[in-house]
Scaffold this motif. Structure first.
Motif, PDB file in Angstrom:
ATOM      1  N   GLN A 119       0.762  -1.143   0.161  1.00 24.14           N
ATOM      2  CA  GLN A 119       0.091  -0.136  -0.005  1.00 24.14           C
ATOM      3  C   GLN A 119       0.945   1.356   0.082  1.00 24.14           C
ATOM      4  O   GLN A 119       1.793   1.540   0.948  1.00 24.14           O
ATOM      5  N   LEU A 120       0.891   2.069  -1.083  1.00 24.08           N
ATOM      6  CA  LEU A 120       1.952   3.048  -1.130  1.00 24.08           C
ATOM      7  C   LEU A 120       1.148   4.422  -1.739  1.00 24.08           C
ATOM      8  O   LEU A 120       1.384   4.879  -2.685  1.00 24.08           O
ATOM      9  N   ASN A 121       0.397   4.692  -0.587  1.00 21.68           N
ATOM     10  CA  ASN A 121      -0.318   6.019  -0.980  1.00 21.68           C
ATOM     11  C   ASN A 121       0.686   7.178  -0.843  1.00 21.68           C
ATOM     12  O   ASN A 121       0.545   8.304  -1.553  1.00 21.68           O
ATOM     13  N   MET A 122       1.821   7.176  -0.068  1.00 25.50           N
ATOM     14  CA  MET A 122       2.930   8.253   0.119  1.00 25.50           C
ATOM     15  C   MET A 122       3.394   8.534  -1.346  1.00 25.50           C
ATOM     16  O   MET A 122       3.736   9.480  -1.770  1.00 25.50           O
ATOM     17  N   TRP A 123       4.016   7.222  -1.748  1.00 31.58           N
ATOM     18  CA  TRP A 123       4.649   7.430  -3.217  1.00 31.58           C
ATOM     19  C   TRP A 123       3.480   8.016  -4.244  1.00 31.58           C
ATOM     20  O   TRP A 123       3.994   8.829  -4.824  1.00 31.58           O
ATOM     21  N   PHE A 124       2.157   7.659  -4.111  1.00 24.83           N
ATOM     22  CA  PHE A 124       1.182   7.942  -5.114  1.00 24.83           C
ATOM     23  C   PHE A 124       0.928   9.519  -4.960  1.00 24.83           C
ATOM     24  O   PHE A 124       1.201  10.290  -5.875  1.00 24.83           O
ATOM     25  N   MET A 125       0.805   9.861  -3.787  1.00 30.50           N
ATOM     26  CA  MET A 125       0.731  11.510  -3.645  1.00 30.50           C
ATOM     27  C   MET A 125       1.875  12.255  -4.103  1.00 30.50           C
ATOM     28  O   MET A 125       1.680  13.381  -4.667  1.00 30.50           O
ATOM     29  N   GLU A 126       3.182  12.011  -3.921  1.00 28.88           N
ATOM     30  CA  GLU A 126       4.231  12.487  -4.186  1.00 28.88           C
ATOM     31  C   GLU A 126       4.464  12.491  -5.739  1.00 28.88           C
ATOM     32  O   GLU A 126       4.740  13.573  -6.542  1.00 28.88           O
ATOM     33  N   TRP A 127       4.025  11.239  -6.376  1.00 26.76           N
ATOM     34  CA  TRP A 127       4.209  11.290  -7.891  1.00 26.76           C
ATOM     35  C   TRP A 127       3.088  11.918  -8.377  1.00 26.76           C
ATOM     36  O   TRP A 127       3.354  12.808  -9.545  1.00 26.76           O
ATOM     37  N   LEU A 128       2.032  12.118  -7.802  1.00 24.06           N
ATOM     38  CA  LEU A 128       0.776  13.085  -8.243  1.00 24.06           C
ATOM     39  C   LEU A 128       1.260  14.348  -8.393  1.00 24.06           C
ATOM     40  O   LEU A 128       0.978  15.144  -9.200  1.00 24.06           O
ATOM     41  N   GLN A 129       1.902  14.786  -7.038  1.00 23.11           N
ATOM     42  CA  GLN A 129       2.147  16.384  -7.083  1.00 23.11           C
ATOM     43  C   GLN A 129       3.061  16.681  -8.199  1.00 23.11           C
ATOM     44  O   GLN A 129       3.039  17.920  -8.600  1.00 23.11           O
ATOM     45  N   MET A 130       4.184  15.905  -8.328  1.00 16.75           N
ATOM     46  CA  MET A 130       5.281  16.271  -9.201  1.00 16.75           C
ATOM     47  C   MET A 130       4.704  16.341 -10.597  1.00 16.75           C
ATOM     48  O   MET A 130       5.019  17.334 -11.412  1.00 16.75           O
ATOM     49  N   ASN A 131       3.681  15.371 -10.855  1.00 15.17           N
ATOM     50  CA  ASN A 131       3.143  15.435 -12.476  1.00 15.17           C
ATOM     51  C   ASN A 131       2.301  16.721 -12.491  1.00 15.17           C
ATOM     52  O   ASN A 131       2.158  17.333 -13.491  1.00 15.17           O
ATOM     53  N   GLU A 132       1.549  17.080 -11.340  1.00 14.11           N
ATOM     54  CA  GLU A 132       0.669  18.517 -11.500  1.00 14.11           C
ATOM     55  C   GLU A 132       1.515  19.429 -11.680  1.00 14.11           C
ATOM     56  O   GLU A 132       1.290  20.559 -12.276  1.00 14.11           O
ATOM     57  N   GLU A 133       2.537  19.442 -10.867  1.00 13.16           N
ATOM     58  CA  GLU A 133       3.801  20.593 -11.050  1.00 13.16           C
ATOM     59  C   GLU A 133       4.226  20.638 -12.539  1.00 13.16           C
ATOM     60  O   GLU A 133       4.323  21.771 -12.957  1.00 13.16           O
ATOM     61  N   LYS A 134       4.506  19.723 -13.090  1.00 13.98           N
ATOM     62  CA  LYS A 134       5.058  19.631 -14.495  1.00 13.98           C
ATOM     63  C   LYS A 134       3.744  20.063 -15.314  1.00 13.98           C
ATOM     64  O   LYS A 134       4.248  21.085 -16.252  1.00 13.98           O
ATOM     65  N   THR A 135       2.752  19.861 -15.325  1.00 19.44           N
ATOM     66  CA  THR A 135       1.511  20.229 -15.942  1.00 19.44           C
ATOM     67  C   THR A 135       1.463  21.884 -16.016  1.00 19.44           C
ATOM     68  O   THR A 135       1.227  22.314 -16.961  1.00 19.44           O
ATOM     69  N   THR A 136       1.522  22.170 -14.627  1.00 13.89           N
ATOM     70  CA  THR A 136       1.483  23.654 -14.452  1.00 13.89           C
ATOM     71  C   THR A 136       2.483  24.623 -15.146  1.00 13.89           C
ATOM     72  O   THR A 136       2.085  25.449 -15.556  1.00 13.89           O
ATOM     73  N   GLN A 137       3.821  23.928 -15.216  1.00 15.37           N
ATOM     74  CA  GLN A 137       4.768  24.717 -15.781  1.00 15.37           C
ATOM     75  C   GLN A 137       4.757  24.671 -17.366  1.00 15.37           C
ATOM     76  O   GLN A 137       5.571  25.359 -17.961  1.00 15.37           O
ATOM     77  N   LYS A 138       4.171  23.857 -17.861  1.00 15.89           N
ATOM     78  CA  LYS A 138       3.942  23.776 -19.482  1.00 15.89           C
ATOM     79  C   LYS A 138       3.388  25.136 -20.149  1.00 15.89           C
ATOM     80  O   LYS A 138       2.234  25.524 -19.253  1.00 15.89           O
TER      81      LYS A 138
END
Length: 317
Positions: free
Chosen positions: A298-317
């Motif tokens: 059960q890796l919710n901490m990994w998922f939340m960090e992965w999700l945040q990083m991808n949201e930041e990438k999307t915002t920077q585009k």
């Protein structure tokens, strides 16, 4: 999408409805040679046949409740009840996606211990899919969760977790649907398409990694998983005994860590609404814990960090 999903059914006579390129008729006494499917419901025969072109755009003021819209999910889905015995699900269609009927057929063969709906007919019209299935039961776990005892809730959780454990023994070398197509899992899609795969293990590691949140350790096999085990998709008896599972459109072969992580991070699996004295996340929290106890990471901490990083990438585009 035109017409909107919610307008995919149009009544054209007192006993006839257009559904895309086909017509659904009730109380039909003529076995037309162009009938593509038929079933009987409390003495009434329903038939599906091709629509006649000159009637395609005619409409009729609805006078019957034999066909009624019971669920509307914005632009993503709609469900109609047809008589007492059948339902028609309509979704946007993409040829990269799996047919839900194909997935149900796979489950009936590979996991017969899980009851699934019987498919009456499935068809595709340009930008949408139509699937007519028989009713599997009358009550969902969501409907009666508040009336169940602690023991009855525990038994329901254990049954569904055991289904997951047994189904996960069906494996593939590719993250994909049952026939090697994409799966519809927006939680694991960083591109915005809401489609994931098909990926080899190495492609999966690359797709699910960022500089600060590398992909979790995973084996070289992917495991069959329903991936949408909310309480509205669990059909039960009045005492909470699990009788079957519906809505298999997201099912496919997933990394083993997603089996317990999905209920940990997905509010879409909440009780809705939460019964008095319950929290909305009670079901998915219990399912997650049971799956963890079976050895699924059960890796919710990994998922939340992965999700945040991808949201930041999307915002920077």
């Amino acid at each position: 999408m035109h017409p909107p999903i919610k307008d995919s059914f149009q009544q054209v006579s007192p006993s006839c409805w257009h559904a895309g390129s086909l017509v659904i008729e009730c109380d039909s006494t003529t076995n037309s040679p162009d009938t593509v499917a038929a079933w009987t419901d409390e003495g009434i025969t329903w038939r599906i046949r091709p629509a006649e072109p000159h009637n395609k755009h005619q409409t009729f003021a609805p006078t019957s409740t034999n066909v009624r819209l019971i669920h509307e999910g914005g632009t993503l889905s709609a469900v109609w009840q047809i008589g007492h015995r059948a339902f028609c699900k309509v979704h946007p269609w993409n040829t990269r996606l799996e047919s839900e009927a194909a997935t149900i057929a796979f489950v009936k063969q590979a996991a017969p211990y899980v009851r699934t709906p019987n498919v009456i007919h499935e068809w595709f019209d340009q930008d949408r899919s139509f699937l007519i299935v028989e009713r599997l039961g009358h009550t969902t776990l969501n409907d009666i969760w508040g009336s169940l005892s602690t023991l009855q809730r525990t038994l329901a959780v254990q049954t569904v977790a055991q289904y997951c454990q047994k189904m996960a023994k069906n494996t593939s070398k590719v993250f994909s649907s049952v026939t090697g197509k994409c799966v519809g899992e927006p939680y694991l899609d960083a591109s915005g398409s809401e489609l994931v795969g098909p990926w080899t293990p190495e492609q999966c590691r690359q797709a699910l990694s960022t500089s600060s949140a590398p992909c979790p350790a995973m084996d070289e096999d992917f495991h069959f998983y329903h991936a949408d085990l909310g309480p509205t998709n669990i059909m039960v008896a009045e005492d909470g005994t699990v009788e079957g599972i519906i809505d298999w459109e997201s099912a496919g072969y997933y990394p083993n860590f997603w089996i317990a992580t999905k209920p940990s991070v997905s509010p879409g699996l909440d009780l809705c609404p939460a019964p008095a004295g319950c929290e909305e996340w009670d079901w998915r929290k219990a399912l997650k814990s049971e799956l963890e106890g079976m050895g699924f990471p059960q890796l919710n901490m990994w998922f939340m960090e992965w999700l945040q990083m991808n949201e930041e990438k999307t915002t920077q585009k």
